[in-house]
Structures are given as structure tokens and as C-alpha cells.
Design a protein around this motif. Structure first.
Motif, short mmCIF file in Angstrom:
data_model
loop_
_atom_site.label_atom_id
_atom_site.label_comp_id
_atom_site.label_asym_id
_atom_site.label_seq_id
_atom_site.Cartn_x
_atom_site.Cartn_y
_atom_site.Cartn_z
N ILE A 119 0.81 -1.22 0.00
CA ILE A 119 0.00 0.00 0.00
C ILE A 119 0.85 1.27 0.00
O ILE A 119 0.43 2.30 0.53
CB ILE A 119 -0.99 0.01 1.17
N VAL A 120 2.02 1.22 -0.61
CA VAL A 120 2.89 2.40 -0.69
C VAL A 120 2.27 3.44 -1.62
O VAL A 120 1.76 3.11 -2.69
CB VAL A 120 4.30 2.02 -1.18
N HIS A 121 2.34 4.69 -1.19
CA HIS A 121 1.88 5.82 -2.00
C HIS A 121 3.05 6.79 -2.14
O HIS A 121 3.47 7.42 -1.16
CB HIS A 121 0.69 6.51 -1.34
N MET A 126 8.20 14.60 -4.82
CA MET A 126 9.17 14.36 -3.75
C MET A 126 9.87 13.04 -4.01
O MET A 126 9.44 11.99 -3.54
CB MET A 126 8.48 14.34 -2.39
N ALA A 127 10.94 13.08 -4.76
CA ALA A 127 11.67 11.87 -5.13
C ALA A 127 12.09 11.09 -3.89
O ALA A 127 12.66 11.65 -2.95
CB ALA A 127 12.90 12.23 -5.95
N GLY A 128 11.75 9.81 -3.87
CA GLY A 128 12.15 8.94 -2.78
C GLY A 128 11.33 9.08 -1.51
O GLY A 128 11.67 8.48 -0.50
#
Length: 170
Positions: A119-121, A126-128
Motif C-alpha cells: 500500500i505504498v503511496h 518528492m523523489a524517494g
């Protein structure tokens, strides 16, 4: 008309009903202190409602925790309600105090738990930098997922009545 755009989120392959929820160990924060704890420590004591939320201070986090606090789902039930976000323990302690919450919050600044749950968003521009997509997992004592809700747009909130019905069916 809201002062922000509602954005559809891409489809993801997340932990589903019937899956065994990944175990993890992270700092668990209350209004007084924090200590490392594992999810399995909590599920060993009974069912757990694991609430993933945006970073502390963001309006979705405030809204979700106000609603959960007001509904008192763990009162008179064998249920532990616990949250998780990328915010550090200091920010969690402040959120717990400000919202007058009786809930504990896992701190996961690297967002590894959200990665394990699928469930990563990634935050735009915003790189990284990522945070968990808002999600709710109702787990039994064996960490089997009994109910799941995962946001499909930003902002998005669970159907609190549906979550409550899932809790009551336990």
C-alpha cells in the motif's frame, strides 16, 4: 467544492482478506512513551484493527482519528485499535495528546511496513518520499486478514459503518 483536487490512485496488489498479514516490529507510541513492539505481540492478545494513515498533521489523519476516537470501536470489545504512519515517535506522541486518543501508533519513517502490505503511496514531486495509502486491516489472532479497505483516491476515507459491521461480525 473542495479546495483540493481528488486524485485517482493507481491499482495496487495489497494484502487481501484471507491472507496472513505480515508481521513487523516498530516503535509503538502512546501519550507517555514508546517502545519497540511487534504486530504479533498485539494479535497474540486478540483481534487487531490496523489503521494505516497519512503523516501526522495532514487533514486526512486528523479526520480519520477523530472519527475512530468518537466511535470507540474497542470499548467493550476484545479488539486492539492501532495506527501506523511514516511520522516519527515525537509527532505521534503529539497527535495522541492533541486528539485525546487512547490508541497507540506505530512509527515507520522508512515506510517499509506499507511496502510489505502493498500500500505504498509515492508523494508527487518528492523523489524517494512515500507514505502508506490510507487503509484498514482487521486481523484475527493468527494475523489472518478478516476485512480490508484500501483508499482508491486521494483523499479517501473508509466507510466507517462498514468497518464497524466487520468488527461486530467477529
Amino acid at each position: 467544492m473542495p479546495d483540493f483536487d481528488v486524485v485517482s490512485l493507481p491499482d495496487i496488489d495489497h494484502a487481501a482478506e484471507g491472507d496472513t498479514a505480515p508481521d513487523f516490529t516498530r516503535p509503538l507510541v502512546n501519550d507517555e512513551y514508546w517502545e519497540d513492539a511487534s504486530l504479533s505481540d498485539l494479535t497474540d492478545e486478540g483481534p487487531v484493527l490496523l489503521v494505516f494513515f497519512t503523516m501526522d498533521g495532514a487533514f486526512p489523519a486528523t479526520y480519520m482519528w477523530n472519527e475512530i476516537r468518537d466511535r470507540n470501536w474497542d470499548e467493550d470489545r476484545d479488539l486492539t485499535v492501532v495506527g501506523l504512519s511514516i511520522s516519527d515517535p515525537y509527532a505521534h506522541k503529539q497527535l495522541v495528546e492533541e486528539r485525546r486518543m487512547d490508541y497507540r501508533l506505530f512509527s515507520d519513517p522508512q515506510n517499509g511496513v506499507a511496502e510489505e502490505y502493498g500500500i505504498v503511496h509515492d508523494l508527487d514531486g518528492m523523489a524517494g518520499v512515500s507514505e502508506p495509502r490510507p487503509a484498514v486491516f482487521l486481523l484475527d489472532e493468527d494475523r489472518t486478514v478478516e476485512y480490508v479497505w484500501v483508499a482508491e483516491e486521494w483523499p479517501d476515507f473508509p466507510d466507517y459503518d462498514e468497518v464497524e459491521a466487520a468488527i461486530e461480525s467477529q
